[in-house]
Scaffold this motif. Structure first.
Motif, PDB file in Angstrom:
ATOM      1  N   GLY A  42       0.793  -1.230  -0.004  1.00  0.00           N
ATOM      2  CA  GLY A  42      -0.111   0.005   0.046  1.00  0.00           C
ATOM      3  C   GLY A  42       0.912   1.362   0.020  1.00  0.00           C
ATOM      4  N   GLU A  43       2.110   1.117  -0.495  1.00  0.00           N
ATOM      5  CA  GLU A  43       2.831   2.406  -0.377  1.00  0.00           C
ATOM      6  C   GLU A  43       3.971   2.577  -1.446  1.00  0.00           C
ATOM      7  OE1 GLU A  43       4.998   2.944   3.226  1.00  0.00           O
ATOM      8  OE2 GLU A  43       5.749   0.623   3.249  1.00  0.00           O
ATOM      9  N   ILE A  72     -10.716   0.751  -3.282  1.00  0.00           N
ATOM     10  CA  ILE A  72      -9.440   1.436  -4.058  1.00  0.00           C
ATOM     11  C   ILE A  72     -10.037   2.589  -5.205  1.00  0.00           C
ATOM     12  CG2 ILE A  72      -7.620   1.423  -5.710  1.00  0.00           C
ATOM     13  CD1 ILE A  72      -6.963  -1.518  -4.724  1.00  0.00           C
ATOM     14  N   VAL A 119      -8.651   8.241   2.822  1.00  0.00           N
ATOM     15  CA  VAL A 119      -8.073   7.194   3.837  1.00  0.00           C
ATOM     16  C   VAL A 119      -9.112   7.125   4.920  1.00  0.00           C
ATOM     17  CG1 VAL A 119      -6.152   6.972   5.455  1.00  0.00           C
ATOM     18  CG2 VAL A 119      -5.483   7.296   3.186  1.00  0.00           C
ATOM     19  N   ARG A 124      -8.092   3.457  -0.363  1.00  0.00           N
ATOM     20  CA  ARG A 124      -6.757   3.756  -1.122  1.00  0.00           C
ATOM     21  C   ARG A 124      -6.749   4.119  -2.312  1.00  0.00           C
ATOM     22  NH1 ARG A 124      -4.067  -2.396  -0.912  1.00  0.00           N
ATOM     23  NH2 ARG A 124      -2.379  -1.073  -1.724  1.00  0.00           N
ATOM     24  N   GLN A 154       0.747   6.574   7.905  1.00  0.00           N
ATOM     25  CA  GLN A 154       0.264   5.553   6.861  1.00  0.00           C
ATOM     26  C   GLN A 154       0.413   6.427   5.612  1.00  0.00           C
ATOM     27  OE1 GLN A 154      -3.791   4.606   7.215  1.00  0.00           O
ATOM     28  NE2 GLN A 154      -3.938   3.571   5.160  1.00  0.00           N
TER      29      GLN A 154
END
Length: 348
Positions: A42-43, A72, A119, A124, A154
């Motif tokens: 997720g990053e 998403i 978020v 996402r 996050q």
């Protein structure tokens, strides 16, 4: 249409990417594993490179079929030499945010607020950049800066960079050191192997209702692989023409001579020449796909495909506009009809 002649339910070698025809070659399986791994984190950035027509965009579309898209929010950008401000406006527009005539500071603030709100809603945010090799260094740097946004440790954003092989050279340049530190997964999607080319062709035929009519001889598959270099889009282009040829000649078995004749015809179309061409197979093509005529054919058809995809996108936009206008008209007619009914009842 050869679909009727061969009793197929659909065109097996259509040029537009269709996840329903996804073929899991060894390379595509590995690339999908990298995408899933990167997505689970997720990053950061995930980089997928490959030749034109290798199946990079289809890979991403297939990925989105396998994950829960409700969680998403994504935008898919096709880079055409975007600069720093251009890419911020394009990203903002892709997420439905205001972007015309706004300063860079306002664009960045709007994006940050949008990322934070997403978020908080347990969603996402994902940016997919196709043709990433066309990005300027400043545009790539803007993407890196966006990846710095966080909320309670996050990450607010993840990016997929999809590009041609030269994009890997861009990433190795000295000014890309900081971006490289954010790349959590990277994979180069290579061509299909010879055996995979045969499996790919039969896979698409089976999905189109193929009952082994026509059949292909082993050396026919070998020549298809040799001429196309194992690139799926090039295989589609050649095999589509082979089936047209087979229908016209009423053939139910495709042999190496048939494939060679189609290649000869395609070369003549590209070169606009009526001079007889030398025998290209029965002995192998000299230099494989480095043959200048073969390269000319492949380049010309890639250009045709790009124009076809652009026309298809324009048609889709036009269709959406027409549908919206029809819906608006129907609502207006319904509203007017209801108003008239109320008036009539009142008069009575």
């Amino acid at each position: 249409m050869y679909t009727s002649f061969y009793h197929l339910t659909s065109k097996p070698f259509q040029l537009s990417p269709d996840p329903g025809f996804f073929f899991a070659s060894s390379g595509h399986k590995r690339a999908m594993s990298y995408l899933n791994y990167g997505l689970s984190l997720g990053e950061g950035f995930i980089v997928i490179t490959g030749e034109v027509g290798a199946g990079k965009t289809l890979l991403v579309r297939k990925l989105f079929e396998t994950i829960g898209q409700d969680s998403i929010i994504s935008t898919h950008l096709v880079s055409t030499h975007l600069d720093a401000d251009d890419i911020l406006r394009t990203i903002s527009g892709g997420f439905g945010l205001p972007h015309e005539s706004l300063s860079k500071a306002v664009l960045l603030n709007n994006l940050q607020m949008f990322f934070r709100q997403s978020v908080r809603q347990k969603k996402r945010v994902l940016i997919i950049v196709d043709e990433a090799q066309n990005l300027t260094p400043k545009a790539v740097e803007e993407l890196r800066m966006l990846s710095n946004y966080q909320l309670d440790n996050q990450s607010l954003l993840q990016s997929f960079l999809i590009g041609q092989p030269e994009f890997r050279n861009t990433l190795q340049s000295p000014q890309m050191v900081q971006l490289n530190q954010r790349v959590i997964a990277s994979y180069h999607l290579g061509p299909l192997k010879e055996e995979e080319t045969r499996e790919y062709i039969e896979h698409r035929l089976h999905l189109s209702g193929w009952a082994h009519d026509p059949t292909f001889t082993p050396d026919a598959f070998s020549l298809i692989h040799e001429f196309t270099g194992g690139i799926p889009r090039k295989i589609n282009t050649l095999c589509d023409r082979i089936l047209v040829f087979g229908m016209l000649e009423e053939k139910h078995q495709i042999c190496v001579e048939d494939v060679d004749e189609v290649i000869q015809d395609l070369r003549q179309e590209v070169t606009h020449s009526h001079d007889p061409l030398p025998e290209s197979h029965l002995t192998p093509l000299a230099g494989g796909i480095s043959d200048p005529l073969a390269q000319a054919f492949l380049s010309a058809f890639e250009s045709r495909l790009d124009r076809l995809e652009a026309a298809q996108n324009a048609l889709m936009l036009m269709t959406n506009t027409v549908n919206k206008n029809v819906s608006t008209l129907m609502r207006s007619m319904f509203s007017a009809s209801s108003s008239n009914e109320i008036i009539d009842q009142h008069d009575q």
